[in-house]
Design a protein around this motif. Structure first.
Motif, PDB file in Angstrom:
ATOM      1  N   GLN A 103     -58.712 -95.614  41.392  1.00 47.65           N
ATOM      2  CA  GLN A 103     -58.680 -95.344  39.959  1.00 47.65           C
ATOM      3  C   GLN A 103     -58.991 -96.595  39.148  1.00 47.65           C
ATOM      4  O   GLN A 103     -59.744 -96.546  38.170  1.00 47.65           O
ATOM      5  N   CYS A 106     -62.735 -97.288  39.607  1.00 45.70           N
ATOM      6  CA  CYS A 106     -63.550 -96.323  38.866  1.00 45.70           C
ATOM      7  C   CYS A 106     -63.518 -96.625  37.370  1.00 45.70           C
ATOM      8  O   CYS A 106     -64.548 -96.572  36.688  1.00 45.70           O
ATOM      9  N   TYR A 107     -62.354 -96.956  36.847  1.00 47.51           N
ATOM     10  CA  TYR A 107     -62.221 -97.286  35.430  1.00 47.51           C
ATOM     11  C   TYR A 107     -63.130 -98.443  35.054  1.00 47.51           C
ATOM     12  O   TYR A 107     -63.869 -98.379  34.056  1.00 47.51           O
ATOM     13  N   GLN A 110     -66.871 -97.760  35.098  1.00 45.34           N
ATOM     14  CA  GLN A 110     -67.314 -97.079  33.886  1.00 45.34           C
ATOM     15  C   GLN A 110     -67.283 -97.998  32.670  1.00 45.34           C
ATOM     16  O   GLN A 110     -68.222 -98.017  31.863  1.00 45.34           O
ATOM     17  N   ARG A 139     -66.161 -87.369  46.073  1.00 46.05           N
ATOM     18  CA  ARG A 139     -65.548 -86.424  45.150  1.00 46.05           C
ATOM     19  C   ARG A 139     -64.020 -86.490  45.155  1.00 46.05           C
ATOM     20  O   ARG A 139     -63.362 -85.589  44.653  1.00 46.05           O
ATOM     21  N   THR A 143     -54.905 -93.308  44.034  1.00 48.47           N
ATOM     22  CA  THR A 143     -54.470 -94.335  43.103  1.00 48.47           C
ATOM     23  C   THR A 143     -53.259 -95.055  43.653  1.00 48.47           C
ATOM     24  O   THR A 143     -52.368 -94.440  44.227  1.00 48.47           O
ATOM     25  N   GLU A 152     -55.987 -89.890  31.975  1.00 42.76           N
ATOM     26  CA  GLU A 152     -57.138 -89.074  32.369  1.00 42.76           C
ATOM     27  C   GLU A 152     -58.199 -89.878  33.118  1.00 42.76           C
ATOM     28  O   GLU A 152     -59.270 -89.349  33.435  1.00 42.76           O
ATOM     29  N   SER A 153     -57.929 -91.126  33.440  1.00 39.57           N
ATOM     30  CA  SER A 153     -58.920 -91.953  34.129  1.00 39.57           C
ATOM     31  C   SER A 153     -59.332 -91.328  35.449  1.00 39.57           C
ATOM     32  O   SER A 153     -58.495 -90.834  36.217  1.00 39.57           O
ATOM     33  N   ASN A 154     -60.627 -91.348  35.731  1.00 37.25           N
ATOM     34  CA  ASN A 154     -61.146 -90.784  36.966  1.00 37.25           C
ATOM     35  C   ASN A 154     -60.777 -91.650  38.163  1.00 37.25           C
ATOM     36  O   ASN A 154     -60.528 -92.849  38.041  1.00 37.25           O
ATOM     37  N   LYS A 155     -60.766 -91.024  39.332  1.00 38.91           N
ATOM     38  CA  LYS A 155     -60.504 -91.746  40.571  1.00 38.91           C
ATOM     39  C   LYS A 155     -61.758 -91.898  41.420  1.00 38.91           C
ATOM     40  O   LYS A 155     -61.742 -92.615  42.416  1.00 38.91           O
ATOM     41  N   SER A 156     -62.836 -91.217  41.061  1.00 36.90           N
ATOM     42  CA  SER A 156     -64.079 -91.332  41.815  1.00 36.90           C
ATOM     43  C   SER A 156     -65.251 -90.966  40.920  1.00 36.90           C
ATOM     44  O   SER A 156     -65.083 -90.367  39.862  1.00 36.90           O
ATOM     45  N   LEU A 157     -66.456 -91.327  41.374  1.00 34.69           N
ATOM     46  CA  LEU A 157     -67.669 -91.122  40.583  1.00 34.69           C
ATOM     47  C   LEU A 157     -68.443 -89.871  40.982  1.00 34.69           C
ATOM     48  O   LEU A 157     -69.293 -89.410  40.223  1.00 34.69           O
TER      49      LEU A 157
END
Length: 224
Positions: A103, A106-107, A110, A139, A143, A152-157
């Motif tokens: 996480q 990924c943050y 981005q 997919r 974390t 809401e931060s994504n853990k993968s792209l």
């Protein structure tokens, strides 16, 4: 895209050969950039990053004998002009992305703008992930929780259409038994690869190949 997703690095000859095949030239003729960012979300992350770069921790990764090796720290990039780092990135043969927390990585992928660049960058540059550095491309991610990020931060792209569970049956990670990962895979609506530290997933323009001198298993999704 040219992607090599490892559990622990370039841990055996088969994975090394897969890397050379993706590069199209010997390792000692290739330039590399190491991304340590995910490591900083772990306790003692700064020292772990140092040891990975020096080659005193884990399987070969940074110290493979690259023609040159630089460091690309994602948390710095938003504060400097893109023209200071993008040309260097575009000239690099391979991007080495270290392990740690998905996480957090990924943050900053981005926030730095690197996530948006990856689809075009990987037409030429080879991406090599280690643990979280591999999982972030899939997919599904995990974390660690040692950071403060938006909920809401994504853990993968999601750049490849499968999930990856590294460190299968590793003594340091008792939760990564085959039985536990099978239960986890049953909750994910895409194929899942459980791989040990002697295994990697090679992706070449959408074609997926398992490269292994160890143990691995593919779990197919159930109907959701």
């Amino acid at each position: 895209m040219k992607i090599l997703l490892t559990s622990a690095g370039i841990s055996n000859a088969s994975i090394r050969n897969a890397l050379v095949d993706l590069l199209g030239k010997p390792i000692d003729e290739a330039t590399a950039l190491f991304v340590p960012t995910a490591i900083y979300a772990l306790p003692g992350g700064g020292d772990i990053a140092r040891r990975v770069i020096c080659g005193s921790l884990g399987d070969p990764f940074c110290e493979l004998g690259w023609k040159s090796l630089g460091v690309l720290e994602l948390t710095v990039l938003p504060s400097i002009k893109q023209e200071l780092w993008l040309p260097m990135l575009q000239k690099t043969d391979v991007l080495l992305v270290g392990g740690g927390d998905c996480q957090y990585l990924c943050y900053w992928m981005q926030q730095s703008g690197l996530a948006d660049l990856l689809p075009s960058l990987l037409l030429k540059t080879v991406y090599v992930g280690l643990s979280a550095g591999s999982m972030i491309m899939t997919r599904f991610g995990t974390t660690y929780g040692g950071h403060i990020l938006p909920a809401e931060s994504n853990k993968s792209l999601g750049l490849v259409d499968f999930a990856l569970h590294p460190h299968l049956d590793h003594e340091w990670f008792p939760e990564n038994s085959l039985a536990s990962l099978e239960k986890l895979a049953a909750t994910i609506p895409v194929p899942s690869y459980a791989i040990d530290d002697q295994t990697a997933i090679k992706v070449t323009d959408g074609t997926v190949e398992v490269v292994s001198e160890g143990q691995w298993k593919l779990f197919t999704p159930r109907a959701f």
